[in-house]
Design a protein around this motif. Structure first.
Motif, PDB file in Angstrom:
ATOM      1  N   THR A 223       0.842  -1.211   0.000  1.00  0.00           N
ATOM      2  CA  THR A 223       0.000   0.000   0.000  1.00  0.00           C
ATOM      3  C   THR A 223       0.873   1.256   0.000  1.00  0.00           C
TER       4      THR A 223
ATOM      5  N   LEU B 227       2.368   1.721  -3.425  1.00  0.00           N
ATOM      6  CA  LEU B 227       1.356   2.275  -4.330  1.00  0.00           C
ATOM      7  C   LEU B 227       1.168   3.767  -4.077  1.00  0.00           C
TER       8      LEU B 227
ATOM      9  N   PHE C 254       5.655  -4.356  -6.558  1.00  0.00           N
ATOM     10  CA  PHE C 254       4.879  -4.496  -7.797  1.00  0.00           C
ATOM     11  C   PHE C 254       5.102  -5.871  -8.429  1.00  0.00           C
TER      12      PHE C 254
ATOM     13  N   GLN D   2      -6.169  -6.678  -4.483  1.00  0.00           N
ATOM     14  CA  GLN D   2      -6.971  -5.453  -4.343  1.00  0.00           C
ATOM     15  C   GLN D   2      -8.169  -5.675  -3.408  1.00  0.00           C
TER      16      GLN D   2
ATOM     17  N   SER E 172      -5.314   2.078  -2.930  1.00  0.00           N
ATOM     18  CA  SER E 172      -4.899   3.029  -3.953  1.00  0.00           C
ATOM     19  C   SER E 172      -5.826   2.994  -5.157  1.00  0.00           C
TER      20      SER E 172
ATOM     21  N   ALA F 118      -4.420   0.856  -8.065  1.00  0.00           N
ATOM     22  CA  ALA F 118      -4.664  -0.588  -8.077  1.00  0.00           C
ATOM     23  C   ALA F 118      -6.096  -0.867  -8.534  1.00  0.00           C
TER      24      ALA F 118
END
Ligand code: NAD
Length: 512
Positions: free
Chosen positions: A201, A204, A237, A249, A268, A271
């Motif tokens: 998180t 992101l 990632f 997600q 995010s 995402a």
């Protein structure tokens, strides 16, 4: 071998998890009955496990006798009623609350009054599943990870009404199989999926702020971070692509919502959009990276700039100045030890949780010649795999390039970020420690169990509390405090467990 607290275990659901759970128990000498509402699934699970045992024999990891004995301990249960004499039933069916509750009600009508019922749920409330039962005190979570035989940690989840002896017996059973048992209170994500929120998180969030591109953030977390040479095996990632955004997600969303919009877990938009676009990762051929022939497409890095004239270097005073000065000297830079930076000097700062602009402004330094260096990990030649720099928006390109070239002198790659508080490693690691210490603060698990669960379940080089100790609790507190002050975002507010231990000079593993 110590005796098992359970003599016959029923496993309901023979998918990826149920099959692995059955394998672990029969290999540990315990009889298992395997049931699935799809009869064909049981047959294929048992045939699949017979093949697994045969391969283990071929590889010399198991004797033929042990394999035959393990196979003989595994029986199909055509109907749920065949689990009547099991003293433990582990459920690993579809992840739906109503379906699981219905199964537990059916099981209670079949098994003995003192039989234990366990759920392998990852995301549902064990307490809510137990609430459907006449005897909720016999229900607990037994959360395995995939693949079960290789992932050596099991979360024993203590529901709101679970009897303590049930937790103890399930922990003893787990230890008997050779896995590590950690005990978690029944809270969203238990330990591992809760503690795992920081890494992805925060990465992101950094991506969303335009701090760096995807490959740069991954490289930093794989290469800059190192605890006695051990870092993260995959960047955030790369990990999203491996797990699949269709899985990650919803977990990010659900943990955030279940903790009533706790800002530390805020997911995010990036995402969500990528998931909507079907860019789910490796299995889709494209996620954060492309996988043209199943392999991750390379993201080459630009070579360092060539610089005609190297300016002298002036290092801003502060606790990390000596480290910076030594590294610059070792890289053949000329350090000017004057009270103020000379007119043409490159000015280096080493902020914690601040951006280069704030660090320059606070010390009245010339922003046009200032570059920040991340000193969270060693930067001396031979002691690092990557260095990370950050100019201010006002830094002149020739000074940015001079700093880049200087720190690449020994061939170590340099990542150049856009100005932002906490670089990449500082903010991501500080969030991992922050969330880990909050789990301890909320008494969801013991400090030692949090670290064991995260090291074993997520493969991090250290658990979040030991990681905080290695970085220095006061350092983590300073990073979070500055991030909080500069951004105003409550996700960075330091919690009490961390602050008290930093102030008192105690280990983050120190229990109250
Ligand atoms: N896959 C993972 O990585 C993972 C990790 C930890 C926990 N879990 C949890 O484990 C559970 C099972 O996951 P999985 O990946 O093995 O799923 P899966 O889809 O591979 O297998 C589920 C099996 O349960 C059977 N089933 C469904 N409803 C049933 C019912 N009412 N009665 C009997 N059998 C039924 C299905 O036929 C299927 O064979 C879920 O609760 C999941 O959240 C999964």
């Amino acid at each position: 071998m110590s005796t098992s607290p359970f003599q016959r275990i029923g496993v309901v659901g023979s998918g990826a998890m149920g099959r692995g759970i059955a394998q672990l128990f029969v290999q540990s000498g315990i009889a298992v009955r395997l049931h699935d509402n799809n009869a064909a699934a049981v047959g294929s699970a048992i045939a699949g496990l017979a093949e697994v045992f045969a391969r283990q024999v071929e590889k010399g990891r198991m004797s033929a006798e042990a394999a035959a004995a393990a196979r003989a301990r595994l029986e199909p249960a055509d109907a749920l009623s065949a689990l009547a004499d099991c003293d433990l039933v582990v459920e690993a069916i579809v992840e739906r609350l109503d379906t699981k509750r219905e199964l537990f009600v059916q099981l209670e009508a079949i098994v003995a009054d003192d039989a234990v019922l366990a759920t392998n749920t990852s995301s549902l409330s064990v307490t809510a599943i137990a609430a459907a039962c006449r005897r909720p005190q016999r229900v607990a979570g037994l959360h395995f990870f995939n693949p079960v035989p290789l992932m050596k940690v099991v979360e024993v989840v203590d529901g709101m009404r679970t009897d303590p002896s049930v937790v103890e017996r399930l922990a003893a059973l787990t230890r008997l199989t050779g896995h590590l048992a950690v005990v978690a209170q029944d809270t969203p994500g238990f330990i591992v999926n809760h503690a795992g929120r920081g890494f992805g998180t925060e990465a992101l969030k950094a991506l969303g702020e335009g701090v760096a591109d995807i490959a740069t953030i991954d490289r930093i977390l794989r290469e800059q971070v190192g605890f006695d040479g051990q870092g993260f095996k995959l960047g955030p990632f790369e990990l999203f692509d491996l797990t699949g955004l269709d899985v990650s997600q919803p977990v990010m969303e659900s943990i955030y919502r279940q903790f009533y919009d706790e800002p530390r877990f805020r997911p995010s938009v990036i995402a969500a959009q990528r998931l909507a676009a079907g860019l789910t990762g490796r299995k889709a051929g494209e996620g954060f990276y492309r996988y043209p022939d199943g392999r991750q497409q390379a993201s080459p890095e630009a070579p360092p700039p060539t610089v005609a004239v190297r300016p002298p270097v002036w290092v801003a005073p502060g606790p990390r100045a000596a480290m910076l000065r030594e590294a610059v000297a070792a890289l053949q830079g000329v350090v000017h030890d004057t009270g103020q930076p000379g007119e043409h000097a490159l000015v280096l700062v080493a902020p914690l949780g601040l951006d280069a602009s704030a660090a320059a402004a606070a010390a009245g330094l010339p922003a046009a010649r200032t570059v920040a260096v991340d000193t969270l990990f060693p930067i001396a030649p031979g002691r690092c795999k990557r260095r990370v720099l950050m100019p201010t928006p006002a830094t002149r390109p020739e000074y940015r390039d001079a700093a880049h070239a200087l720190f690449a002198t020994d061939g170590t790659p340099v990542s150049m970020l856009r100005d932002s508080p906490g670089f990449v490693a500082q903010r991501v690691l500080a969030m991992i420690v922050s969330i880990g210490t909050e789990i301890a603060q909320q008494r969801i698990a013991s400090a030692a169990d949090i670290d064991t669960a995260v090291r074993t379940g997520l493969g991090y080089p250290l658990g979040p509390l030991a990681m905080g100790d290695a970085l220095g609790a006061a350092t983590v507190l300073e990073i979070l405090g500055n991030l909080h002050r500069l951004t105003g975002d409550p996700r960075y507010r330091p919690g009490g467990w961390l602050r008290r231990r930093a102030q008192l000079g105690l280990s983050l593993l120190h229990e109250d």
